[in-house]
Design a protein around this motif. Structure first.
Motif, mmCIF file in Angstrom:
data_model
loop_
_atom_site.group_PDB
_atom_site.id
_atom_site.type_symbol
_atom_site.label_atom_id
_atom_site.label_comp_id
_atom_site.label_asym_id
_atom_site.label_seq_id
_atom_site.Cartn_x
_atom_site.Cartn_y
_atom_site.Cartn_z
ATOM 1 N N MET A 83 24.156 62.667 17.182
ATOM 2 C CA MET A 83 25.524 63.091 17.015
ATOM 3 C C MET A 83 25.656 63.728 15.635
ATOM 4 S SD MET A 83 29.111 60.942 17.050
ATOM 5 C CE MET A 83 28.703 60.116 18.532
ATOM 6 N N VAL A 84 26.308 64.872 15.600
ATOM 7 C CA VAL A 84 26.542 65.592 14.351
ATOM 8 C C VAL A 84 28.045 65.763 14.190
ATOM 9 C CG1 VAL A 84 26.193 67.757 13.119
ATOM 10 C CG2 VAL A 84 24.373 66.850 14.567
ATOM 11 N N LYS A 85 28.555 65.388 13.012
ATOM 12 C CA LYS A 85 29.976 65.580 12.707
ATOM 13 C C LYS A 85 30.076 66.546 11.543
ATOM 14 C CE LYS A 85 31.653 61.208 14.375
ATOM 15 N NZ LYS A 85 32.972 60.677 14.577
ATOM 16 N N GLY A 86 31.026 67.478 11.618
ATOM 17 C CA GLY A 86 31.180 68.448 10.544
ATOM 18 C C GLY A 86 32.475 69.215 10.668
ATOM 19 N N LEU A 87 32.562 70.290 9.912
ATOM 20 C CA LEU A 87 33.732 71.157 9.900
ATOM 21 C C LEU A 87 33.329 72.577 10.260
ATOM 22 C CD1 LEU A 87 35.386 70.085 6.523
ATOM 23 C CD2 LEU A 87 36.226 69.547 8.793
ATOM 24 N N ILE A 88 34.138 73.229 11.081
ATOM 25 C CA ILE A 88 34.007 74.655 11.345
ATOM 26 C C ILE A 88 35.394 75.240 11.156
ATOM 27 C CG2 ILE A 88 33.567 76.432 13.076
ATOM 28 C CD1 ILE A 88 31.379 74.720 14.206
ATOM 29 N N HIS A 89 35.504 76.200 10.234
ATOM 30 C CA HIS A 89 36.803 76.798 9.891
ATOM 31 C C HIS A 89 37.823 75.701 9.562
ATOM 32 C CE1 HIS A 89 35.715 80.920 10.711
ATOM 33 N NE2 HIS A 89 35.153 80.531 11.830
ATOM 34 N N LEU A 90 37.373 74.734 8.777
ATOM 35 C CA LEU A 90 38.211 73.643 8.289
ATOM 36 C C LEU A 90 38.742 72.736 9.391
ATOM 37 C CD1 LEU A 90 40.193 75.605 5.561
ATOM 38 C CD2 LEU A 90 38.085 74.288 5.283
ATOM 39 N N LYS A 91 38.109 72.743 10.550
ATOM 40 C CA LYS A 91 38.500 71.874 11.669
ATOM 41 C C LYS A 91 37.346 70.918 11.958
ATOM 42 C CE LYS A 91 42.075 74.472 13.437
ATOM 43 N NZ LYS A 91 43.375 74.031 13.640
ATOM 44 N N SER A 134 17.022 77.622 31.654
ATOM 45 C CA SER A 134 17.942 78.605 31.079
ATOM 46 C C SER A 134 19.005 77.868 30.276
ATOM 47 C CB SER A 134 18.623 79.421 32.183
ATOM 48 O OG SER A 134 17.662 80.161 32.901
ATOM 49 N N ALA A 135 19.541 78.523 29.278
ATOM 50 C CA ALA A 135 20.530 77.901 28.399
ATOM 51 C C ALA A 135 21.946 78.169 28.879
ATOM 52 C CB ALA A 135 20.362 78.444 26.983
ATOM 53 N N VAL A 136 22.861 77.304 28.476
ATOM 54 C CA VAL A 136 24.291 77.505 28.694
ATOM 55 C C VAL A 136 24.898 77.787 27.328
ATOM 56 C CG1 VAL A 136 26.437 76.500 29.529
ATOM 57 C CG2 VAL A 136 24.281 75.873 30.607
ATOM 58 N N LYS A 137 25.735 78.806 27.260
ATOM 59 C CA LYS A 137 26.353 79.201 25.990
ATOM 60 C C LYS A 137 27.868 79.221 26.163
ATOM 61 C CE LYS A 137 26.771 83.395 23.196
ATOM 62 N NZ LYS A 137 26.270 84.763 23.058
ATOM 63 N N THR A 138 28.561 78.612 25.222
ATOM 64 C CA THR A 138 30.026 78.636 25.213
ATOM 65 C C THR A 138 30.489 79.219 23.893
ATOM 66 O OG1 THR A 138 30.226 76.736 26.684
ATOM 67 C CG2 THR A 138 32.119 77.238 25.308
ATOM 68 N N GLU A 139 31.370 80.200 23.955
ATOM 69 C CA GLU A 139 31.963 80.787 22.753
ATOM 70 C C GLU A 139 33.401 80.303 22.661
ATOM 71 O OE1 GLU A 139 31.363 85.042 22.297
ATOM 72 O OE2 GLU A 139 29.699 84.883 23.716
ATOM 73 N N VAL A 140 33.768 79.847 21.468
ATOM 74 C CA VAL A 140 35.093 79.301 21.234
ATOM 75 C C VAL A 140 35.883 80.240 20.336
ATOM 76 C CG1 VAL A 140 36.348 77.313 20.316
ATOM 77 C CG2 VAL A 140 34.155 76.976 21.468
ATOM 78 N N LYS A 141 37.144 80.464 20.692
ATOM 79 C CA LYS A 141 38.028 81.293 19.862
ATOM 80 C C LYS A 141 38.347 80.518 18.584
ATOM 81 C CE LYS A 141 40.403 82.583 24.053
ATOM 82 N NZ LYS A 141 41.622 82.329 24.806
ATOM 83 N N THR A 142 38.266 81.202 17.466
ATOM 84 C CA THR A 142 38.655 80.584 16.204
ATOM 85 C C THR A 142 39.626 81.500 15.496
ATOM 86 O OG1 THR A 142 36.808 81.592 15.015
ATOM 87 C CG2 THR A 142 36.451 79.384 15.899
ATOM 88 N N LYS A 143 40.505 80.912 14.735
ATOM 89 C CA LYS A 143 41.421 81.715 13.924
ATOM 90 C C LYS A 143 40.649 82.147 12.689
ATOM 91 C CE LYS A 143 45.527 79.302 15.418
ATOM 92 N NZ LYS A 143 46.630 78.435 15.036
#
Length: 160
Positions: free
Chosen positions: A1-9, A133-142
């Motif tokens: 498990m990895v916990k962190g921040l992306i775009h301050l979230k 094969s890989a699964v890729k998900t792109e998330v919208k960020t502000k």
């Protein structure tokens, strides 16, 4: 498990590699053990070694009780398969079994129901060099405004 921040979230990523046998029970146990750590900012991904729906299996075979119980646990935790939610009728697969000559979707990206509105797209990336094969998900960020400053400060206690 990895916990962190992306775009301050806050973001938590949990990678699962389930065993070939007993995968549904293994994943349910992992979910039970980590239930306090899993919230709306958690994404669970990896090789579950099981198809979660009939569309993820060849010949639309029925889903057994262990997989139904796992799906019930995911539903109780408000978690869903992002690819299957965005592609409810698509039959694309992430694994080819040469001995059986069949395809399965056993790689999954599971997220909280609230994240689905933030998903830009999710795709399966074909791989000609492997039977996986890989699964890729792109998330919208502000985007962070250009005049926004992020200040980092070294904790001097770390220098002692």
């Amino acid at each position: 498990m990895v916990k962190g921040l992306i775009h301050l979230k806050d973001l938590t990523i949990l990678n699962i590699y389930a065993p070939n046998t007993g995968a549904p029970r293994f994943i349910r146990q992992v979910l039970r053990n980590l239930q306090r750590d899993i919230d709306s900012r958690t994404t669970i991904m990896g090789d579950f070694n099981i198809p979660l729906t009939v569309l993820d299996r060849p010949l639309r075979q029925k889903i057994n009780k262990d997989i139904r119980d796992l799906n019930s646990k995911l539903d109780q935790m408000d978690l869903l398969d992002l690819y299957r939610t965005l592609h409810p009728k698509t039959t694309k697969y992430t694994f080819f079994s040469s001995p059986h000559g069949t395809y399965f979707k056993i790689y999954h990206i599971i997220g909280h129901k609230t994240i689905i509105s933030k998903c830009k797209r999710t795709t399966i990336i074909p791989n000609t060099l492997s039977n996986h094969s890989a699964v890729k998900t792109e998330v919208k960020t502000k985007t962070i405004a250009q005049n926004h400053a992020i200040t980092c400060r070294l904790n001097n206690m770390l220098l002692n």
